[in-house]
Design a protein around this motif. Sequence first.
Motif, mmCIF file in Angstrom:
data_model
loop_
_atom_site.group_PDB
_atom_site.id
_atom_site.type_symbol
_atom_site.label_atom_id
_atom_site.label_comp_id
_atom_site.label_asym_id
_atom_site.label_seq_id
_atom_site.Cartn_x
_atom_site.Cartn_y
_atom_site.Cartn_z
ATOM 1 N N ALA A 125 0.823 -1.205 0.000
ATOM 2 C CA ALA A 125 0.000 0.000 0.000
ATOM 3 C C ALA A 125 0.855 1.252 0.000
ATOM 4 C CB ALA A 125 -0.946 -0.010 1.203
ATOM 5 N N THR A 126 1.967 1.236 0.756
ATOM 6 C CA THR A 126 2.863 2.397 0.809
ATOM 7 C C THR A 126 3.496 2.660 -0.550
ATOM 8 O OG1 THR A 126 3.326 1.950 3.145
ATOM 9 C CG2 THR A 126 4.882 3.366 1.954
ATOM 10 N N LEU A 127 3.956 1.587 -1.203
ATOM 11 C CA LEU A 127 4.561 1.752 -2.525
ATOM 12 C C LEU A 127 3.544 2.295 -3.524
ATOM 13 C CD1 LEU A 127 6.737 -1.500 -2.733
ATOM 14 C CD2 LEU A 127 7.518 0.846 -2.314
ATOM 15 N N ALA A 128 2.310 1.798 -3.455
ATOM 16 C CA ALA A 128 1.273 2.291 -4.361
ATOM 17 C C ALA A 128 0.991 3.762 -4.118
ATOM 18 C CB ALA A 128 0.002 1.460 -4.185
ATOM 19 N N ALA A 129 0.954 4.164 -2.841
ATOM 20 C CA ALA A 129 0.699 5.579 -2.522
ATOM 21 C C ALA A 129 1.825 6.468 -3.028
ATOM 22 C CB ALA A 129 0.526 5.744 -1.016
ATOM 23 N N LEU A 130 3.090 6.005 -2.888
ATOM 24 C CA LEU A 130 4.218 6.777 -3.393
ATOM 25 C C LEU A 130 4.170 6.912 -4.910
ATOM 26 C CD1 LEU A 130 7.128 5.382 -1.155
ATOM 27 C CD2 LEU A 130 5.996 7.613 -0.986
ATOM 28 N N ALA A 131 3.750 5.811 -5.597
ATOM 29 C CA ALA A 131 3.646 5.862 -7.053
ATOM 30 C C ALA A 131 2.587 6.874 -7.488
ATOM 31 C CB ALA A 131 3.314 4.471 -7.600
ATOM 32 N N VAL A 132 1.471 6.912 -6.775
ATOM 33 C CA VAL A 132 0.420 7.876 -7.098
ATOM 34 C C VAL A 132 0.888 9.307 -6.845
ATOM 35 C CG1 VAL A 132 -1.908 8.640 -6.489
ATOM 36 C CG2 VAL A 132 -1.419 6.208 -6.704
ATOM 37 N N ALA A 133 1.599 9.508 -5.717
ATOM 38 C CA ALA A 133 2.067 10.867 -5.378
ATOM 39 C C ALA A 133 3.071 11.384 -6.394
ATOM 40 C CB ALA A 133 2.676 10.871 -3.979
ATOM 41 N N ALA A 134 3.886 10.465 -6.959
ATOM 42 C CA ALA A 134 4.897 10.887 -7.926
ATOM 43 C C ALA A 134 4.351 11.027 -9.328
ATOM 44 C CB ALA A 134 6.062 9.893 -7.914
ATOM 45 N N SER A 135 3.115 10.649 -9.541
ATOM 46 C CA SER A 135 2.534 10.696 -10.884
ATOM 47 C C SER A 135 1.935 12.063 -11.156
ATOM 48 C CB SER A 135 1.435 9.629 -11.009
ATOM 49 O OG SER A 135 1.951 8.344 -10.772
ATOM 50 N N PRO A 136 1.767 12.409 -12.419
ATOM 51 C CA PRO A 136 1.088 13.674 -12.757
ATOM 52 C C PRO A 136 -0.330 13.694 -12.208
ATOM 53 C CG PRO A 136 2.225 12.765 -14.675
ATOM 54 C CD PRO A 136 2.278 11.718 -13.599
ATOM 55 N N ALA A 137 -0.875 14.869 -12.079
ATOM 56 C CA ALA A 137 -2.200 15.001 -11.478
ATOM 57 C C ALA A 137 -3.264 14.256 -12.260
ATOM 58 C CB ALA A 137 -2.553 16.499 -11.356
ATOM 59 N N ASP A 138 -3.156 14.274 -13.606
ATOM 60 C CA ASP A 138 -4.193 13.611 -14.394
ATOM 61 C C ASP A 138 -4.089 12.091 -14.301
ATOM 62 O OD1 ASP A 138 -1.775 13.609 -15.661
ATOM 63 O OD2 ASP A 138 -2.626 13.695 -17.696
ATOM 64 N N GLN A 139 -2.889 11.571 -13.934
ATOM 65 C CA GLN A 139 -2.728 10.127 -13.803
ATOM 66 C C GLN A 139 -3.195 9.613 -12.439
ATOM 67 O OE1 GLN A 139 -1.770 8.071 -16.212
ATOM 68 N NE2 GLN A 139 -1.592 9.803 -17.634
ATOM 69 N N ALA A 140 -3.210 10.478 -11.437
ATOM 70 C CA ALA A 140 -3.616 10.054 -10.097
ATOM 71 C C ALA A 140 -5.053 9.546 -10.096
ATOM 72 C CB ALA A 140 -3.457 11.211 -9.111
ATOM 73 N N ALA A 141 -5.915 10.187 -10.874
ATOM 74 C CA ALA A 141 -7.312 9.727 -10.943
ATOM 75 C C ALA A 141 -7.393 8.333 -11.543
ATOM 76 C CB ALA A 141 -8.127 10.721 -11.773
#
Length: 566
Positions: free
Chosen positions: A439-455
């Motif tokens: 879960a932590t790795l997934a959250a870090l991947a989302v945080a490092a992604s562009p805003a449009d990719q987070a959705a």
Amino acid sequence: MRIGIPDDGGPLVPATPTTTARLVGLGYDVLVSAGAGAGAGFPDAAYEAAGAAVVSDAEAWASDVVAITRAPDALATPGPAGLRPGARGPDGLRIGAVLIAQIAPAARPDLVRALANRGVTALALDAVPRISRAQSLDVLSALSNVAGYRAVVEAAAEFGGMFSGQVTAAGTTPPANVFVIGAGVAGLAAIGAAGSLGAQVRAFDVRPEVAEQIESMGATVVRADDAAQQVSTDGYASSLTADQEAAAQRAYAVETAAADIVITTALVRGTAPTTITAEMVANMRPGSVIVDLAAPGGGNCELTVPGKRVVSDNGVVVLGWTDLPDRMPRHTSELLGTAVANLVQLGTPGRDGRLALDPEDVVVRGMTVAAGGEVLWPPPPVAVSAPASGVEPAETSGSRRARPTNRARPTGGGASRHARPTGKPAHPAVRAVLIGLAATLAALAVAASPADQAAHFTVLALAVVVGFYVISHVSHALHTPLMSQTNAISGIILVGGMLQIGSANPVVTTLAVLASAVASINIFGGFLVTHRMLGMFRRGPADVSEAQVTPVIRASDTGADEGSRR
């Protein structure tokens, strides 16, 4: 060595042409008495084609190994000079032979002693240890299964109506109400047969853990919590206490009064407890039928007479037949023959036509009731690894003891070579750490992604979680139609991947090609599996043509509903 199949006078035979070929393949000379299989529909020519020799009854009895369905009632003791010349029937069993049969050693100690005095090695098919490795030899469960099915057939013949409900232009008829007491092997077979005929089936068992099995057969569970019991650690069903029996009797009284058919199967160590009293029978509707599968143990109904058909004063038919498996001789003989062939194969590891019984084998020792001039019954208890909570008692017609539900294994007699290592489950703390790390790795991947990719990541995560919980709670019976629906989802993935293949971004194009390839495999493979699964339930062209089906479906005014015709 020679294996003899005498004609013991009944409709059953412990060897079919198919199992005879197996015995011949193990290196034995098989001698079948002329006409031994006629009662089960197996002609002598079929045995000869399988490699057996058709001989006289006396020659079959004089074989090295003799297999019969049930042991004889009596056996003559040989004199100082041995057997008298020309001995017939069981008295023709030679000294030192091996006898394979249902012996009922606990109820027939005199016969066991007579076999020991003759030096016969007696193997009781009805004394097979109830362990997973011996299930292929379990004759009692096989016969109980046949008896449960045949009980419904007998009830249908006596009942003055159809089991399934009918909807016609002239009116409707309700389905028959069937109540089954005991959900062991025989009880479950009866539930399945009655349900397949369209009856409304209700079933009761003092073991609460079998409720799921009853429901899986499409029946309704009758619950009486005060009558529930635990199983003893030795694997045997125990008698009910006074309070438990009173609670069970109250449930029986209510259910029998509303039932058209009652099938009882309760046996505790070969003894049939009373479950249906004369008062309950008096409260049943005229024309109702009771089939007592526990008749060999005395009967569960107070009006049962073993081997007889009884009609009560209020017109209730009570069937106490003790030969239900014999009334389906062909399939019963196939089951018996398979068990005998499995036993001989167990004792012939070299496939050299010589029976080498291992007395240290827990299965062989449990079945051996006499050998070397000694009585070996009862055998030493079989130690199993099953806890008390994991044991399913045998409260069923023909069953003697419990069947461990966790595939318990014997601790001696060669059991070690059959043991299978089991993987050790991960500790809950380790699993929690791994899930948290993911879960932590997934959250870090989302945080490092562009805003449009987070959705998009959020939608993917929610889809995974929702998909996991939805699919994991789908019944196994619905997996095939669920596969067809997932094929539609894969089709959407395939279309989306094909649209992205022309992208200028090489990473997107690569992922699109991979997604299209994987989705295509999933679609074609899924439909192929679904097609094969559905083919198991589809009639072949030789069974019925569409021209034959059409007039039947249109004949709704004859009273046959579409559900019963399929």
